[in-house]
Design a protein around this motif. Structure first.
Motif, PDB file in Angstrom:
ATOM      1  N   ALA A   8       0.809  -1.196   0.000  1.00  0.00           N
ATOM      2  CA  ALA A   8       0.000   0.000   0.000  1.00  0.00           C
ATOM      3  C   ALA A   8       0.852   1.261   0.000  1.00  0.00           C
ATOM      4  CB  ALA A   8      -0.935   0.008   1.208  1.00  0.00           C
ATOM      5  N   ALA A   9       2.080   1.152   0.533  1.00  0.00           N
ATOM      6  CA  ALA A   9       2.924   2.342   0.628  1.00  0.00           C
ATOM      7  C   ALA A   9       3.351   2.859  -0.739  1.00  0.00           C
ATOM      8  CB  ALA A   9       4.156   2.043   1.473  1.00  0.00           C
ATOM      9  N   GLY A  10       3.468   1.992  -1.716  1.00  0.00           N
ATOM     10  CA  GLY A  10       3.905   2.423  -3.027  1.00  0.00           C
ATOM     11  C   GLY A  10       2.772   2.554  -4.026  1.00  0.00           C
ATOM     12  N   GLY A  11       1.536   2.356  -3.565  1.00  0.00           N
ATOM     13  CA  GLY A  11       0.391   2.365  -4.462  1.00  0.00           C
ATOM     14  C   GLY A  11      -0.077   3.770  -4.825  1.00  0.00           C
ATOM     15  N   PRO A  12      -0.978   3.848  -5.757  1.00  0.00           N
ATOM     16  CA  PRO A  12      -1.493   5.151  -6.180  1.00  0.00           C
ATOM     17  C   PRO A  12      -2.342   5.794  -5.076  1.00  0.00           C
ATOM     18  CG  PRO A  12      -2.730   3.393  -7.213  1.00  0.00           C
ATOM     19  CD  PRO A  12      -1.593   2.744  -6.470  1.00  0.00           C
ATOM     20  N   VAL A  13      -2.320   7.088  -5.048  1.00  0.00           N
ATOM     21  CA  VAL A  13      -3.072   7.858  -4.054  1.00  0.00           C
ATOM     22  C   VAL A  13      -4.125   8.680  -4.784  1.00  0.00           C
ATOM     23  CG1 VAL A  13      -2.918   9.671  -2.315  1.00  0.00           C
ATOM     24  CG2 VAL A  13      -1.079   8.012  -2.537  1.00  0.00           C
ATOM     25  N   SER A  14      -5.330   8.636  -4.290  1.00  0.00           N
ATOM     26  CA  SER A  14      -6.371   9.478  -4.896  1.00  0.00           C
ATOM     27  C   SER A  14      -6.778  10.543  -3.891  1.00  0.00           C
ATOM     28  CB  SER A  14      -7.578   8.630  -5.302  1.00  0.00           C
ATOM     29  OG  SER A  14      -8.158   8.054  -4.155  1.00  0.00           O
ATOM     30  N   CYS A  15      -7.061  11.694  -4.398  1.00  0.00           N
ATOM     31  CA  CYS A  15      -7.415  12.843  -3.571  1.00  0.00           C
ATOM     32  C   CYS A  15      -8.790  13.331  -4.013  1.00  0.00           C
ATOM     33  CB  CYS A  15      -6.370  13.937  -3.771  1.00  0.00           C
ATOM     34  SG  CYS A  15      -6.611  15.367  -2.754  1.00  0.00           S
ATOM     35  N   PRO A  16      -9.714  13.529  -3.078  1.00  0.00           N
ATOM     36  CA  PRO A  16     -11.037  14.020  -3.474  1.00  0.00           C
ATOM     37  C   PRO A  16     -10.933  15.371  -4.190  1.00  0.00           C
ATOM     38  CG  PRO A  16     -11.003  13.448  -1.142  1.00  0.00           C
ATOM     39  CD  PRO A  16      -9.614  13.346  -1.644  1.00  0.00           C
ATOM     40  N   GLN A  17     -11.782  15.587  -5.159  1.00  0.00           N
ATOM     41  CA  GLN A  17     -11.763  16.832  -5.924  1.00  0.00           C
ATOM     42  C   GLN A  17     -11.973  18.056  -5.041  1.00  0.00           C
ATOM     43  OE1 GLN A  17     -11.066  17.435  -9.008  1.00  0.00           O
ATOM     44  NE2 GLN A  17     -11.126  15.420  -9.953  1.00  0.00           N
ATOM     45  N   GLU A  18     -12.802  17.925  -4.027  1.00  0.00           N
ATOM     46  CA  GLU A  18     -13.157  19.072  -3.190  1.00  0.00           C
ATOM     47  C   GLU A  18     -12.398  19.100  -1.872  1.00  0.00           C
ATOM     48  OE1 GLU A  18     -15.600  16.590  -3.722  1.00  0.00           O
ATOM     49  OE2 GLU A  18     -16.029  17.320  -5.722  1.00  0.00           O
ATOM     50  N   LEU A  19     -11.208  18.542  -1.821  1.00  0.00           N
ATOM     51  CA  LEU A  19     -10.459  18.470  -0.570  1.00  0.00           C
ATOM     52  C   LEU A  19     -10.172  19.853   0.008  1.00  0.00           C
ATOM     53  CD1 LEU A  19      -9.057  16.742   1.550  1.00  0.00           C
ATOM     54  CD2 LEU A  19      -6.979  16.878   0.156  1.00  0.00           C
ATOM     55  N   ASP A  20      -9.767  20.794  -0.835  1.00  0.00           N
ATOM     56  CA  ASP A  20      -9.466  22.140  -0.331  1.00  0.00           C
ATOM     57  C   ASP A  20     -10.714  22.806   0.246  1.00  0.00           C
ATOM     58  OD1 ASP A  20     -10.535  22.271  -2.884  1.00  0.00           O
ATOM     59  OD2 ASP A  20      -9.294  23.955  -3.525  1.00  0.00           O
ATOM     60  N   GLN A  21     -11.864  22.600  -0.383  1.00  0.00           N
ATOM     61  CA  GLN A  21     -13.111  23.173   0.127  1.00  0.00           C
ATOM     62  C   GLN A  21     -13.530  22.504   1.433  1.00  0.00           C
ATOM     63  OE1 GLN A  21     -15.623  22.491  -3.196  1.00  0.00           O
ATOM     64  NE2 GLN A  21     -14.735  24.141  -4.429  1.00  0.00           N
ATOM     65  N   LEU A  22     -13.314  21.210   1.545  1.00  0.00           N
ATOM     66  CA  LEU A  22     -13.633  20.482   2.768  1.00  0.00           C
ATOM     67  C   LEU A  22     -12.762  20.959   3.924  1.00  0.00           C
ATOM     68  CD1 LEU A  22     -15.048  18.160   4.317  1.00  0.00           C
ATOM     69  CD2 LEU A  22     -13.197  16.671   3.488  1.00  0.00           C
ATOM     70  N   VAL A  23     -11.477  21.094   3.683  1.00  0.00           N
ATOM     71  CA  VAL A  23     -10.562  21.561   4.726  1.00  0.00           C
ATOM     72  C   VAL A  23     -10.924  22.982   5.144  1.00  0.00           C
ATOM     73  CG1 VAL A  23      -8.154  22.178   5.208  1.00  0.00           C
ATOM     74  CG2 VAL A  23      -8.686  20.028   4.051  1.00  0.00           C
ATOM     75  N   GLU A  24     -11.247  23.841   4.194  1.00  0.00           N
ATOM     76  CA  GLU A  24     -11.644  25.217   4.513  1.00  0.00           C
ATOM     77  C   GLU A  24     -12.906  25.231   5.378  1.00  0.00           C
ATOM     78  OE1 GLU A  24     -12.949  29.392   2.323  1.00  0.00           O
ATOM     79  OE2 GLU A  24     -12.302  27.693   1.113  1.00  0.00           O
ATOM     80  N   ARG A  25     -13.900  24.444   5.000  1.00  0.00           N
ATOM     81  CA  ARG A  25     -15.151  24.393   5.763  1.00  0.00           C
ATOM     82  C   ARG A  25     -14.911  23.902   7.183  1.00  0.00           C
ATOM     83  NH1 ARG A  25     -18.563  20.449   6.882  1.00  0.00           N
ATOM     84  NH2 ARG A  25     -17.713  19.009   5.349  1.00  0.00           N
ATOM     85  N   LEU A  26     -14.078  22.887   7.323  1.00  0.00           N
ATOM     86  CA  LEU A  26     -13.782  22.344   8.648  1.00  0.00           C
ATOM     87  C   LEU A  26     -12.994  23.336   9.503  1.00  0.00           C
ATOM     88  CD1 LEU A  26     -12.974  18.636   7.724  1.00  0.00           C
ATOM     89  CD2 LEU A  26     -15.029  19.526   8.861  1.00  0.00           C
ATOM     90  N   LEU A  27     -12.083  24.079   8.884  1.00  0.00           N
ATOM     91  CA  LEU A  27     -11.353  25.108   9.625  1.00  0.00           C
ATOM     92  C   LEU A  27     -12.277  26.228  10.081  1.00  0.00           C
ATOM     93  CD1 LEU A  27      -7.928  25.477   7.778  1.00  0.00           C
ATOM     94  CD2 LEU A  27      -8.293  24.918  10.180  1.00  0.00           C
ATOM     95  N   VAL A  28     -13.207  26.641   9.225  1.00  0.00           N
ATOM     96  CA  VAL A  28     -14.181  27.665   9.607  1.00  0.00           C
ATOM     97  C   VAL A  28     -15.009  27.175  10.787  1.00  0.00           C
ATOM     98  CG1 VAL A  28     -16.283  28.876   8.862  1.00  0.00           C
ATOM     99  CG2 VAL A  28     -14.288  28.814   7.364  1.00  0.00           C
TER     100      VAL A  28
END
Length: 146
Positions: free
Chosen positions: A1-21
């Protein structure tokens, strides 16, 4: 798993911003219930004038990011030894007080102020509009996100 592909949600930046707010609103609400946060021009001005500075923690002054330029200058020109944050809108600040909007909010020095300062600075950094930086989606696609 350490060398496998990583997927990132499209809205990750918006999710992090909402959670910080939500985190900042929660901390300011906690400070309000504890009696160390006030809102409104007159109360904030009075609170800042009577606050005793701590040697390691400063007060936090929120000025709404959507406040008018004269409103911004009203308190920020008179404040000394406080952290000034313009990372949140008036409606976001108001929600910590159960109001529609709050242009000015002050939090007295203390452990909550230290936590609020840290979270607000993270939010400000996330919301900063640097024209030279790529969006998170673009950095993920070209492999420069770390």
């Amino acid at each position: 798993a350490a060398g496998g592909p990583v997927s990132c949600p499209q809205e990750l930046d918006q999710l992090v911003e909402r959670l910080l707010v939500e985190r900042v609103i929660s901390l300011v609400g906690l400070a309000r219930r504890g009696g160390t946060a006030v809102m409104g021009f007159a109360r904030v001005r009075e609170s800042l004038a009577t606050m005793k500075p701590s040697h390691d923690v400063r007060a936090v002054l929120f000025v709404a990011s959507d406040a008018s330029a004269p409103d911004r200058r009203r308190l920020t020109s008179q404040t000394v030894d406080v952290v000034i944050s313009e990372a949140m809108t008036a409606s976001e600040l108001g929600s910590a007080f159960g109001r529609d909007a709050a242009v000015f909010v002050a939090v007295a020095p203390g452990s909550l102020a230290r936590d609020i300062e840290a979270e607000a600075s993270r939010l400000a950094l996330l919301r900063s509009e640097d024209s030279n930086s790529l969006s998170l989606d673009a950095r993920v696609k070209d492999g420069s996100a770390r």
